[in-house]
Write an enzyme that holds these catalytic residues in place. Structure first.
Site, mmCIF file in Angstrom:
data_model
loop_
_atom_site.group_PDB
_atom_site.id
_atom_site.type_symbol
_atom_site.label_atom_id
_atom_site.label_comp_id
_atom_site.label_asym_id
_atom_site.label_seq_id
_atom_site.Cartn_x
_atom_site.Cartn_y
_atom_site.Cartn_z
ATOM 1 N N ALA A 33 0.836 -1.196 0.000
ATOM 2 C CA ALA A 33 0.000 0.000 0.000
ATOM 3 C C ALA A 33 0.872 1.248 0.000
ATOM 4 C CB ALA A 33 -0.914 0.012 1.225
ATOM 5 N N CYS A 34 0.637 2.113 -0.994
ATOM 6 C CA CYS A 34 1.330 3.404 -1.024
ATOM 7 C C CYS A 34 0.281 4.504 -1.141
ATOM 8 C CB CYS A 34 2.339 3.470 -2.160
ATOM 9 S SG CYS A 34 1.617 3.526 -3.809
ATOM 10 N N ASP A 35 0.741 5.714 -1.277
ATOM 11 C CA ASP A 35 -0.173 6.854 -1.268
ATOM 12 C C ASP A 35 -1.153 6.801 -2.432
ATOM 13 O OD1 ASP A 35 -1.151 9.245 -0.198
ATOM 14 O OD2 ASP A 35 0.072 10.455 -1.541
#
Length: 592
Positions: A390-392
């Protein structure tokens, strides 16, 4: 301590707000690029190949399609499908009656409509009589959607037209007095703090689209996506860096410049904060050159790759765009080189990436975990059924990280799903392992409190991936009872070795015995030569092994404890002394 917590809390709130803005734009970047390419190629009279029929697509895409998609996405973020539909309905109220692209209006009405419908559902949905659910669902959405569309038309639309007009006037005024480059004083540090998507897609892209619709292109698309500042810093590390930062910089530079994943150079700046000066000066130079040489893009360049920039460059702007990117890289390189040459310290890139302390110690040959600690670590992975990065934005760096771990799983024979998403889209569920950047760990934990969490500094270079693989691999050993029972009887003894399979002999370097392992390898190799045998002999770290029964690993009892929880197929002989144990000569005699 209180101040630090407040600062951290403020940062998380800013990131959440920025993510909410960029979260409405990022999923629709493809549509924005489609509009930009259509305009750049076919718009009359300034397109590459003007076409009056195809040109009829340009305005409807800009005025209707893109704002509706943004409003739809904003509503979906709040209340899933129902929120998405009402977000699109309410956004139409902002669009009707104006020829301006209402992106900011869509970014307001989309989530606002989804939030209001969610509150309405929370208040009434549980009270609906059985059998009347469909009537409530359809009419509550329809009636509220109608009210919000009318509200948007009479209230939000005039406000947005007024705001868009003055925002456009403000941007034009800043450009005319040549102050636009100063915005990079804020943009570059914010990027390093993982606010790049919030600034680029949440603020600059909507303003850039409006400007491009009026004058055919916008320099605003280039201010955050310019790969020049990051490229210059990484080139400086290639020539003047030390240790792991120098060796990893070439690959990072390729990914940053051609792949457009800017997050890859952030840890290098965080390792030596003075480098933010290089990034700022590079950004200012790039923006100044873009404006000076008439650069600009027709649409957003996402990711911020030189390839994406060239693909959406406006006609007549290619030279200006290339000069701006190159100038930013040169200036950031010169300043970064000066800083690195004056800095006598090597720096610790791994530490700034917040890598696992035990893995870092092991890779340096300092200390290895106890057998009990290793077993406890394995047990913590017992329920993992899925891994999500999960990233931005849910694109770019997290996708590459997921691909790296997926490849490691495949080589290790681990059959577990590995995917990627945006932090905002995480769903709490059992059996989930979430891998995220350290900067986003708090938000990931809030979204998935029941999941197992691993935070990394850099998705593209983390020894924590090896830890994940080792623990999951060890579980297959624990579950394979017959195989494990067999190894319990034979592991460590020469009698249990199948010498017909041996193609390589390895000595394990661990604790403070790096020199002993190297000397043992040399003595064993000499013994093989005297016996007329030529099997390759190596001295390796424990995490450099591949799980293969063609390897014969010679270890001390301390290293054997960690081998059994990491590997299931290698063949092991335990000796009390790596240099003069009687088993060493026996092994030489038995080798083919």
């Amino acid at each position: 301590m209180v101040q630090s917590k407040n600062s951290s809390s403020l940062k998380v709130k800013v990131q959440k707000f920025g993510t909410a803005l960029s979260g409405m734009i990022m999923p629709n970047i493809g549509a924005i690029i489609a509009w930009g390419l259509t305009a750049a190629i076919f718009m009359t009279p300034n397109g590459w190949f003007p076409n009056a029929q195809i040109n009829k697509l340009v305005q409807p895409m800009l005025i209707y399609l893109l704002p509706l998609l943004i409003g739809y996405t904003g509503g979906r973020m709040i209340h899933e499908d129902r929120g998405a539909v009402i977000g699109a309905i309410a956004t139409l109220g902002v669009i009707v009656g104006t020829k301006q692209p209402m992106f900011l209006g869509a970014m307001i009405m989309g989530p606002l409509s989804g939030w209001l419908l969610k509150k309405l559902d929370d208040a009434f949905q549980d009270r609906i009589i059985s059998g009347f659910e469909m009537i409530y669902n359809n009419f509550s959405l329809g009636i509220l959607g109608m009210i919000l569309a009318i509200f948007a038309y009479f209230v939000i639309n005039p406000i947005m037209m007024w705001g868009s007009y003055w925002a456009s006037v403000g941007v034009d005024a800043i450009i005319r007095v040549h102050l636009l480059p100063l915005a990079n004083i804020i943009i570059e540090p914010a990027k390093v703090l993982f606010l790049n998507n919030a600034i680029g897609n949440g603020i600059l892209v909507p303003l850039g689209i409006q400007q491009a619709s009026e004058v055919g292109k916008s320099v605003l698309f280039l201010m955050e996506s310019n790969p020049g500042p990051g490229l210059g810093i990484l080139l400086a590390f290639m020539l003047f860096g030390k240790g792991s930062s120098k060796s990893s910089a070439p690959g990072a530079a390729i990914i940053e410049f051609f792949g457009g994943v800017h997050e890859i150079y952030f840890p290098y700046v965080l390792m030596k904060p003075a480098l933010i000066i290089a990034a700022i000066c590079g950004g200012i130079t790039g923006t100044a050159l873009f404006t000076m040489f008439n650069g600009g893009l027709k649409a957003a360049a996402s990711p911020g790759s030189i390839l994406a920039i060239l693909l959406v460059s406006a006609k007549g702007s290619y030279l200006g765009n290339i000069i701006g990117v190159a100038g930013a890289a040169v200036v950031s390189f010169i300043i970064a080189a000066i800083i690195l040459k004056r800095d006598k310290g090597e720096g610790d890139l791994a530490a700034k990436q917040k890598e696992m302390e035990s893995m870092k110690a092991e890779s340096k040959g300092q200390q290895m975990p106890s057998e009990q600690t290793a077993q406890d670590s394995v047990k913590s992975y017992a329920d993992i059924k899925k891994v999500i990065f999960a990233c931005d934005a849910g694109m770019g760096s997290s996708a590459m990280g997921a691909s790296l771990l997926r490849d490691k799983f495949k080589k290790a024979g681990i059959d577990i799903s590995v995917t990627n998403t945006a932090v905002r889209n995480l769903k709490d569920e059992q059996g989930l392992l979430v891998v995220t950047q350290a900067e986003l760990a708090d938000r990931a934990l809030q979204k998935t409190p029941n999941a197992m969490h691993v935070s990394v500094g850099n998705f593209l270079n983390s020894p924590k991936y090896d830890t994940i693989v080792a623990n999951l691999k060890a579980l297959t050993q624990v579950s394979d009872r017959p195989k494990e029972a067999k190894k319990e009887k034979t592991a460590g003894s020469i009698e249990g070795i199948d010498f017909n399979k041996i193609k390589e002999i390895d000595f394990i370097r661990h604790d403070q015995h790096v020199g002993s392992a190297t000397m043992a390898r040399s003595l064993f190799e000499d013994g093989l030569k005297k016996a007329g045998k030529s099997e390759p002999v190596k001295a390796l770290k424990i995490n450099e092994l591949s799980d293969d029964d063609a390897r014969l690993v010679i270890v001390t009892p301390a290293a054997k404890k960690n081998l059994v929880v990491r590997y299931s197929d290698i063949q092991v002989v335990v000796v009390d002394d790596l240099l003069q144990d009687n088993k060493l000569q026996e092994i030489i005699n038995k080798l083919n």
